[in-house]
Motif scaffolding. Structure first.
Motif, PDB file in Angstrom:
ATOM      1  N   VAL A  55       0.849  -1.177  -0.012  1.00 61.75           N
ATOM      2  CA  VAL A  55      -0.078  -0.038  -0.043  1.00 61.75           C
ATOM      3  C   VAL A  55       0.862   1.301  -0.134  1.00 61.75           C
ATOM      4  N   ARG A  56       1.028   1.846  -1.135  1.00 59.45           N
ATOM      5  CA  ARG A  56       1.561   3.225  -1.176  1.00 59.45           C
ATOM      6  C   ARG A  56       0.942   4.433  -0.764  1.00 59.45           C
ATOM      7  N   PHE A  57       1.436   5.463  -0.181  1.00 59.86           N
ATOM      8  CA  PHE A  57       0.774   6.351   0.497  1.00 59.86           C
ATOM      9  C   PHE A  57       1.545   7.670   0.157  1.00 59.86           C
ATOM     10  N   ASP A  58       0.466   8.776   0.390  1.00 65.85           N
ATOM     11  CA  ASP A  58       1.311  10.386   0.243  1.00 65.85           C
ATOM     12  C   ASP A  58       1.715  10.588   1.714  1.00 65.85           C
ATOM     13  N   PRO A  59       2.960  10.768   2.000  1.00 66.39           N
ATOM     14  CA  PRO A  59       3.461  11.179   3.396  1.00 66.39           C
ATOM     15  C   PRO A  59       3.059  12.394   3.964  1.00 66.39           C
ATOM     16  N   GLU A  60       2.560  13.278   3.020  1.00 65.55           N
ATOM     17  CA  GLU A  60       1.830  14.553   3.413  1.00 65.55           C
ATOM     18  C   GLU A  60       0.614  14.427   3.808  1.00 65.55           C
ATOM     19  N   ARG A  61      -0.217  13.401   3.636  1.00 62.23           N
ATOM     20  CA  ARG A  61      -1.415  13.294   3.984  1.00 62.23           C
ATOM     21  C   ARG A  61      -1.689  12.190   4.954  1.00 62.23           C
ATOM     22  N   THR A  62      -0.653  11.170   5.347  1.00 60.57           N
ATOM     23  CA  THR A  62      -0.886  10.210   6.437  1.00 60.57           C
ATOM     24  C   THR A  62       0.375   9.829   6.845  1.00 60.57           C
ATOM     25  N   SER A  63       0.738   8.773   7.636  1.00 56.77           N
ATOM     26  CA  SER A  63       2.030   8.113   8.071  1.00 56.77           C
ATOM     27  C   SER A  63       1.796   6.714   8.161  1.00 56.77           C
ATOM     28  N   HIS A  64       3.148   6.137   8.378  1.00 57.58           N
ATOM     29  CA  HIS A  64       2.921   4.825   8.654  1.00 57.58           C
ATOM     30  C   HIS A  64       1.848   4.274   9.553  1.00 57.58           C
ATOM     31  N   GLU A  65       2.282   4.910  10.793  1.00 56.30           N
ATOM     32  CA  GLU A  65       1.428   4.604  11.961  1.00 56.30           C
ATOM     33  C   GLU A  65      -0.075   4.792  11.626  1.00 56.30           C
ATOM     34  N   ARG A  66      -0.478   5.911  11.177  1.00 56.19           N
ATOM     35  CA  ARG A  66      -1.981   6.130  11.165  1.00 56.19           C
ATOM     36  C   ARG A  66      -2.484   5.124   9.990  1.00 56.19           C
ATOM     37  N   LEU A  67      -1.822   4.919   8.729  1.00 56.82           N
ATOM     38  CA  LEU A  67      -2.158   4.018   7.640  1.00 56.82           C
ATOM     39  C   LEU A  67      -2.348   2.569   8.263  1.00 56.82           C
ATOM     40  N   ALA A  68      -1.302   2.336   9.082  1.00 47.18           N
ATOM     41  CA  ALA A  68      -1.433   0.892   9.856  1.00 47.18           C
ATOM     42  C   ALA A  68      -2.678   0.680  10.332  1.00 47.18           C
ATOM     43  N   ASP A  69      -2.926   1.665  11.462  1.00 51.12           N
ATOM     44  CA  ASP A  69      -4.222   1.543  12.318  1.00 51.12           C
ATOM     45  C   ASP A  69      -5.287   1.655  11.333  1.00 51.12           C
ATOM     46  N   ASP A  70      -5.500   2.405  10.260  1.00 52.40           N
ATOM     47  CA  ASP A  70      -6.736   2.296   9.571  1.00 52.40           C
ATOM     48  C   ASP A  70      -6.857   0.945   8.639  1.00 52.40           C
ATOM     49  N   LEU A  71      -5.866   0.326   8.342  1.00 55.21           N
ATOM     50  CA  LEU A  71      -5.555  -0.838   7.574  1.00 55.21           C
ATOM     51  C   LEU A  71      -6.195  -1.977   8.651  1.00 55.21           C
ATOM     52  N   LEU A  72      -5.541  -2.016   9.619  1.00 53.75           N
ATOM     53  CA  LEU A  72      -6.120  -3.287  10.546  1.00 53.75           C
ATOM     54  C   LEU A  72      -7.474  -3.154  11.229  1.00 53.75           C
ATOM     55  N   ARG A  73      -8.243  -1.780  10.936  1.00 50.35           N
ATOM     56  CA  ARG A  73      -9.654  -1.845  11.497  1.00 50.35           C
ATOM     57  C   ARG A  73     -10.511  -2.051  10.186  1.00 50.35           C
ATOM     58  N   HIS A  74      -9.785  -2.339   9.031  1.00 49.96           N
ATOM     59  CA  HIS A  74     -10.657  -2.646   7.806  1.00 49.96           C
ATOM     60  C   HIS A  74     -11.028  -4.084   7.729  1.00 49.96           C
ATOM     61  N   SER A  75     -12.064  -4.121   6.945  1.00 50.05           N
ATOM     62  CA  SER A  75     -12.840  -5.728   6.821  1.00 50.05           C
ATOM     63  C   SER A  75     -12.499  -5.890   5.390  1.00 50.05           C
ATOM     64  N   THR A  76     -12.457  -7.265   4.969  1.00 52.25           N
ATOM     65  CA  THR A  76     -12.354  -7.640   3.603  1.00 52.25           C
ATOM     66  C   THR A  76     -13.622  -7.753   2.997  1.00 52.25           C
ATOM     67  N   VAL A  77     -13.797  -7.789   1.706  1.00 47.34           N
ATOM     68  CA  VAL A  77     -15.076  -8.210   0.977  1.00 47.34           C
ATOM     69  C   VAL A  77     -15.030  -9.521   0.379  1.00 47.34           C
ATOM     70  N   ASP A  78     -16.273  -9.891   0.194  1.00 48.66           N
ATOM     71  CA  ASP A  78     -16.290 -11.409  -0.574  1.00 48.66           C
ATOM     72  C   ASP A  78     -16.138 -10.988  -2.123  1.00 48.66           C
ATOM     73  N   VAL A  79     -15.052 -11.143  -2.687  1.00 48.59           N
ATOM     74  CA  VAL A  79     -14.578 -10.768  -4.068  1.00 48.59           C
ATOM     75  C   VAL A  79     -15.702 -11.777  -4.954  1.00 48.59           C
ATOM     76  N   SER A  80     -15.949 -13.030  -4.474  1.00 46.93           N
ATOM     77  CA  SER A  80     -16.988 -13.721  -5.398  1.00 46.93           C
ATOM     78  C   SER A  80     -18.245 -13.389  -5.461  1.00 46.93           C
ATOM     79  N   ALA A  81     -18.474 -12.365  -4.577  1.00 52.02           N
ATOM     80  CA  ALA A  81     -20.100 -11.833  -4.507  1.00 52.02           C
ATOM     81  C   ALA A  81     -19.948 -10.568  -5.164  1.00 52.02           C
ATOM     82  N   ARG A  82     -18.893  -9.805  -5.533  1.00 49.78           N
ATOM     83  CA  ARG A  82     -18.926  -8.596  -6.165  1.00 49.78           C
ATOM     84  C   ARG A  82     -19.114  -8.623  -7.592  1.00 49.78           C
ATOM     85  N   ALA A  83     -20.136  -7.795  -8.216  1.00 53.25           N
ATOM     86  CA  ALA A  83     -20.295  -7.805  -9.594  1.00 53.25           C
ATOM     87  C   ALA A  83     -19.177  -7.097 -10.117  1.00 53.25           C
ATOM     88  N   GLY A  84     -18.122  -7.443 -10.215  1.00 52.89           N
ATOM     89  CA  GLY A  84     -17.026  -6.792 -10.984  1.00 52.89           C
ATOM     90  C   GLY A  84     -16.980  -6.959 -12.403  1.00 52.89           C
TER      91      GLY A  84
END
Length: 211
Positions: A55-84
């Motif tokens: 996951v690449r990020f803009d260091p002027e908008r976030t940081s390693h620590e803040r992004l890690a916290d955001d990611l760890l609170r994220h849920s995955t999605v069921d890709v098979s159920a997505r109408a991609g």
């Protein structure tokens, strides 16, 4: 160094990225799908692989620590159920390795072709060459190893299998995958606004070319 939540681990990867280690391909696709749909603040690029997500990020908008916290609170999605987006690729099943794959699997050539054609595939990640998408969803009966001796030249458009993946060679190159056939459908074209036809998350269906 890194943080984890029992499901995956997030660690810094240079100044402008973090690397997420996950349990397997399904989790990678699920997290990639979730972040692509609703990216955390500052994320500029997602690069999936077999069991990791960069996951690449803009260091002027976030940081390693803040992004890690955001990611760890994220849920995955069921890709098979997505109408991609789905891409249908016509294949002439005339590959040089068809008979060898049939022998390795104990199937007839016709059964190998049918099982490959009936698979429901998803582009998991790209690697090896621009536009070379590793497609998951291959019938387990067709899981065969790469050739012991790679070919020095595999033509563009070759449709092949190796291990748990199938793929379309975007350009002529060396390669050790087993060749099942070929297609005239260009999966990589720098003249297109979007050169890579099979971006991660794209659903793919192969169909026998009409003769």
């Amino acid at each position: 160094m890194g943080v984890h939540n029992g499901r995956w681990r997030v660690a810094p990867y240079g100044r402008r990225a973090v690397l997420v280690d996950l349990d397997g391909q399904e989790d990678v696709l699920g997290l990639h799908g979730a972040l692509d749909h609703e990216p955390p603040e500052g994320v500029v690029e997602l690069v999936p692989a077999a069991r990791t997500l960069l996951v690449r990020f803009d260091p002027e908008r976030t940081s390693h620590e803040r992004l890690a916290d955001d990611l760890l609170r994220h849920s995955t999605v069921d890709v098979s159920a997505r109408a991609g987006r789905e891409v249908v690729i016509e294949v002439r099943y005339d590959g040089e390795d068809l008979a060898e794959v049939a022998e390795c699997t104990g199937l007839s050539v016709a059964e190998v072709v049918t099982r490959h054609e009936q698979g429901g595939y998803v582009a998991a990640f790209c690697g090896f060459a621009p536009g070379f998408a590793y497609l998951t969803g291959l019938d387990p009966a067709l899981h065969v190893p790469r050739r012991a001796t790679p070919r020095t030249r595999v033509p563009a458009g070759a449709v092949a299998i190796a291990g748990e993946y199938t793929a379309v060679y975007p350009n002529s190159s060396p390669g050790g995958w087993r060749l099942l056939g070929h297609t005239g459908h260009p999966v990589w074209d720098v003249e297109r606004a979007r050169p890579n036809l099979l971006t991660p998350g794209t659903r793919v269906r192969f169909t026998r070319a009409r003769r």
